[in-house]
Design an enzyme around this catalytic site. Structure first.
Site, PDB file in Angstrom:
ATOM      1  CG  HIS A 174      -2.007  -1.056   1.124  1.00 15.86           C
ATOM      2  ND1 HIS A 174      -2.751  -1.463   2.211  1.00 15.86           N
ATOM      3  CD2 HIS A 174      -2.425  -1.813   0.082  1.00 15.86           C
ATOM      4  CE1 HIS A 174      -3.597  -2.404   1.819  1.00 15.86           C
ATOM      5  NE2 HIS A 174      -3.412  -2.645   0.539  1.00 15.86           N
ATOM      6  CB  CYS A 206       5.231  19.145  -9.135  1.00 16.30           C
ATOM      7  SG  CYS A 206       6.614  18.469 -10.054  1.00 16.30           S
ATOM      8  N   PRO A 236      -3.940  -9.763  19.447  1.00 14.34           N
ATOM      9  CG  PRO A 236      -3.982  -7.590  20.330  1.00 14.34           C
ATOM     10  CD  PRO A 236      -3.423  -8.408  19.228  1.00 14.34           C
TER      11      PRO A 236
END
Ligand code: BV8
Length: 247
Positions: A120, A147, A214
């Protein structure tokens, strides 16, 4: 921690010749990075459709960028933990080793892992929406960066919902999942596709699956062993049990 389950998982690792690890946001929780779907997760504070889709960025680029600017600032403060370092060590323990991560925090690399497939993207990569320009690192780029080459807006170098995963990465991840004999799934709720299907792909050709989490997840039914604990302690305990068997 369930010592018997750790021992059982260590037995599987002691006989693996092709090991694939799949990690999600829970891998970095104990480094201080919020997960997404836990009770205090990111998606309990913001809606993914408002912050993590191309449409959201199109609609309000400054708002979306501000959220990533905040996440990048938080990421600059954290370190990998012992669980990340154990996974980095395991690269040397098994000749055919692959670590596939959905995480965008780069903590596996900072812990020393090199055989990493990032599905990702990365928070410390910012790229131009108009050309090939990109910036690596967590420097603050301001409130609405553009940019310097083509003046188009810059965007986070992550994969948003509705965007295709990097094709090479996805193929390599499934290739590793389909050939491994053992998969360890750490800190993922198993909700996001296509990454979550890696476990099905491993199971479908007979791999053993160890889940480190968990909580029970959408993937727990596929696991041969579930280690119900935080990975910062569970992975070192599993590593120690494996080393005892190997000595
Ligand atoms: C795609 C980067 C197709 C950004 C992320 C409609 C339209 C389009 C697509 C879809 C659609 N419906 C469904 C889809 C598919 C969609 C999807 O899966 N949606 C879900 C919500 C149903 N997927 C996509 O859109 C993907 N692209 O399908 O493209 C396509 C093809 C061709 C051409 C064009 C398009 C793209 C998905 C990538 C999204 N980007 N992140 C960013 O970070 O801002 S997703 C993001 O959330 C993460 O990267 C990660 O993947 C995901 C979070 O998942 P987990 O890692 O599992 O984290 P989570 O919080 O859920 O769970 C944490 C777990 O850790 C818990 O189980 C917890 O118990 C445990 N834990 C907590 N503490 C610890 C612990 N474990 C161990 N130790 C601890 N201490």
């Amino acid at each position: 921690m369930d010592e018997a389950a750790v021992e059982q998982a260590a037995q599987l690792l002691a006989s693996t010749s092709s090991l694939c690890i799949s990690t999600g946001a829970g891998m970095s929780a104990e480094s201080g990075i919020d997960t997404f779907r836990d009770e205090s997760g990111l998606w309990t504070k913001v809606k993914p459709e408002e912050f993590a889709t191309p449409q959201a960025f199109q609609r309000d680029p400054v708002k979306v960028w501000e959220w990533y600017r905040w996440r990048r600032r938080e990421l600059a403060k954290v370190e990998p933990h012992d669980g990340h370092r154990v996974l980095a060590d395991w690269e040397e323990r098994v000749s055919d080793f692959t670590l596939v991560t959905k995480n965008v925090d780069g903590l596996h690399h900072r812990a020393g892992s090199t055989k990493v497939i990032e599905l990702h993207g990365r928070l410390d990569v910012v790229r131009c929406t108009g050309c090939k320009y990109e910036v690596i690192g967590l420097d603050d780029l301001g409130a609405d960066p553009h940019c310097p080459e083509c003046s188009q807006r810059l965007r986070p170098g992550v994969v948003w919902f509705g965007e295709a995963l990097p094709p090479g990465a996805l193929d390599a991840a499934f290739f590793a999942a389909q050939r491994c004999d053992t998969m360890v799934v750490v800190g993922t709720s198993g909700v996001v596709q296509p990454a979550a299907s890696l476990v099905d792909a491993a199971k479908a050709h007979g791999a053993y699956v160890i889940e480190v989490n968990p909580n029970p997840t959408e993937l727990s039914y596929l696991a041969d062993v579930c280690l119900r604990g935080g990975c910062q302690r569970t992975l070192p305990a599993l590593d120690a049990a494996w080393r005892r068997l190997a000595s």
